[in-house]
Design a protein around this motif. Structure first.
Motif, PDB file in Angstrom:
ATOM      1  N   UNK A 109      -1.517  12.282 -12.347  1.00 16.68           N
ATOM      2  CA  UNK A 109      -2.394  11.256 -11.794  1.00 16.68           C
ATOM      3  C   UNK A 109      -2.250  11.214 -10.286  1.00 16.68           C
ATOM      4  N   UNK A 110      -3.136  10.445  -9.674  1.00 16.32           N
ATOM      5  CA  UNK A 110      -3.018  10.212  -8.235  1.00 16.32           C
ATOM      6  C   UNK A 110      -1.901   9.198  -7.990  1.00 16.32           C
ATOM      7  N   UNK A 111      -1.428   9.155  -6.757  1.00 15.33           N
ATOM      8  CA  UNK A 111      -0.384   8.191  -6.404  1.00 15.33           C
ATOM      9  C   UNK A 111      -0.901   6.764  -6.565  1.00 15.33           C
ATOM     10  N   UNK A 112      -2.197   6.558  -6.267  1.00 16.68           N
ATOM     11  CA  UNK A 112      -2.793   5.227  -6.411  1.00 16.68           C
ATOM     12  C   UNK A 112      -2.812   4.799  -7.877  1.00 16.68           C
ATOM     13  N   UNK A 113      -3.179   5.721  -8.761  1.00 11.67           N
ATOM     14  CA  UNK A 113      -3.206   5.410 -10.193  1.00 11.67           C
ATOM     15  C   UNK A 113      -1.796   5.130 -10.701  1.00 11.67           C
ATOM     16  N   UNK A 114      -0.843   5.880 -10.206  1.00 17.45           N
ATOM     17  CA  UNK A 114       0.553   5.666 -10.609  1.00 17.45           C
ATOM     18  C   UNK A 114       1.043   4.300 -10.137  1.00 17.45           C
ATOM     19  N   UNK A 115       0.697   3.919  -8.913  1.00 18.39           N
ATOM     20  CA  UNK A 115       1.074   2.606  -8.370  1.00 18.39           C
ATOM     21  C   UNK A 115       0.455   1.495  -9.209  1.00 18.39           C
ATOM     22  N   UNK A 116      -0.817   1.660  -9.587  1.00 13.36           N
ATOM     23  CA  UNK A 116      -1.495   0.674 -10.424  1.00 13.36           C
ATOM     24  C   UNK A 116      -0.794   0.542 -11.773  1.00 13.36           C
ATOM     25  N   UNK A 117      -0.406   1.682 -12.361  1.00 18.13           N
ATOM     26  CA  UNK A 117       0.285   1.680 -13.647  1.00 18.13           C
ATOM     27  C   UNK A 117       1.626   0.959 -13.559  1.00 18.13           C
ATOM     28  N   UNK A 118       2.351   1.210 -12.504  1.00 15.90           N
ATOM     29  CA  UNK A 118       3.660   0.560 -12.299  1.00 15.90           C
ATOM     30  C   UNK A 118       3.477  -0.952 -12.174  1.00 15.90           C
ATOM     31  N   UNK A 119       2.498  -1.372 -11.405  1.00 19.66           N
ATOM     32  CA  UNK A 119       2.268  -2.804 -11.214  1.00 19.66           C
ATOM     33  C   UNK A 119       1.783  -3.470 -12.498  1.00 19.66           C
ATOM     34  N   UNK A 120       0.918  -2.802 -13.261  1.00 17.72           N
ATOM     35  CA  UNK A 120       0.453  -3.367 -14.529  1.00 17.72           C
ATOM     36  C   UNK A 120       1.604  -3.508 -15.515  1.00 17.72           C
ATOM     37  N   UNK A 136      10.503   6.119  -1.143  1.00 20.70           N
ATOM     38  CA  UNK A 136       9.713   5.533  -2.232  1.00 20.70           C
ATOM     39  C   UNK A 136       8.393   6.282  -2.395  1.00 20.70           C
ATOM     40  N   UNK A 137       7.790   6.671  -1.279  1.00 22.33           N
ATOM     41  CA  UNK A 137       6.531   7.404  -1.331  1.00 22.33           C
ATOM     42  C   UNK A 137       6.717   8.760  -2.004  1.00 22.33           C
ATOM     43  N   UNK A 138       7.794   9.465  -1.671  1.00 22.06           N
ATOM     44  CA  UNK A 138       8.084  10.756  -2.311  1.00 22.06           C
ATOM     45  C   UNK A 138       8.297  10.580  -3.811  1.00 22.06           C
ATOM     46  N   UNK A 139       9.064   9.562  -4.180  1.00 21.27           N
ATOM     47  CA  UNK A 139       9.328   9.308  -5.604  1.00 21.27           C
ATOM     48  C   UNK A 139       8.027   8.975  -6.346  1.00 21.27           C
ATOM     49  N   UNK A 140       7.161   8.204  -5.705  1.00 20.07           N
ATOM     50  CA  UNK A 140       5.878   7.852  -6.305  1.00 20.07           C
ATOM     51  C   UNK A 140       5.014   9.096  -6.499  1.00 20.07           C
ATOM     52  N   UNK A 141       4.981   9.968  -5.482  1.00 18.57           N
ATOM     53  CA  UNK A 141       4.182  11.186  -5.580  1.00 18.57           C
ATOM     54  C   UNK A 141       4.722  12.116  -6.662  1.00 18.57           C
ATOM     55  N   UNK A 197       0.865  -1.185   0.000  1.00 16.51           N
ATOM     56  CA  UNK A 197       0.000   0.000   0.000  1.00 16.51           C
ATOM     57  C   UNK A 197       0.891   1.221   0.000  1.00 16.51           C
ATOM     58  N   UNK A 198       0.309   2.325  -0.332  1.00 15.60           N
ATOM     59  CA  UNK A 198       1.094   3.560  -0.350  1.00 15.60           C
ATOM     60  C   UNK A 198       1.545   3.899   1.061  1.00 15.60           C
TER      61      UNK A 198
END
Length: 158
Positions: free
Chosen positions: A26-37, A13-18, A5-6
């Motif tokens: 995009x939101x951080x959640x959308x970015x995380x989803x994109x990275x995982x996909x 890692x959280x700063x880099x994701x943001x 989870x974020x």
């Protein structure tokens, strides 16, 4: 292993994701989803699949004279590099990948063309109808004749 989870990422890692999310709007959640996909669907798999489809459309893969070197050349790789990459990404050899493509094309022809099994085998690039039947049975669990009968039976039920 806990779910990712974020909230449980390190601060760095959280700063880099943001930052990455802000860069893409995009939101951080959308970015995380994109990275995982992206991790689940590697670009190499898409690249090989796209080249395979393009060559199939150009009738290269259904040509009995098709050679793996043609596909490797289309991707800009040597034959050995292509073999290693295909094995790593697709989990099978290039020749098995081409055979699967030909068999998938054969299924489409058997469903929609009304051609005989022999004609389908030859038009998909198989030079031996017996070998075509053997490969078809191995992949689909039935002979081409049984497959056609099953399709006709399901059409009648509709």
């Amino acid at each position: 292993m806990p779910a990712v989870t974020i909230r449980n990422l390190s601060d760095e890692a959280h700063r880099a994701l943001k930052l990455r999310a802000a860069h893409h709007g995009r939101s951080a959640e959308a970015e995380m989803r994109d990275i995982l996909e992206a991790a689940v669907r590697p670009a190499d798999r898409l690249r090989i699949g796209s080249a395979l489809s393009a060559l199939g459309r150009e009738a290269g893969l259904t040509n009995a004279d098709f050679e793996i070197d043609m596909l490797a050349q289309e991707l800009g790789m040597s034959r050995s590099a292509f073999f290693k990459k295909t094995k790593a990404v697709m989990g099978c050899s290039p020749s098995d990948m081409v055979k699967d493509f030909k068999l998938s094309h054969a299924v489409e022809l058997l469903k929609h063309s009304g051609q005989s099994i022999t004609d389908v085998a030859y038009s998909c690039g198989f030079t031996d109808v017996g070998y075509f039947g053997k490969c078809f049975r191995k992949k689909y669990g039935m002979s081409p004749r049984e497959y056609v009968a099953q399709q006709q039976e399901s059409e009648i039920k509709k």
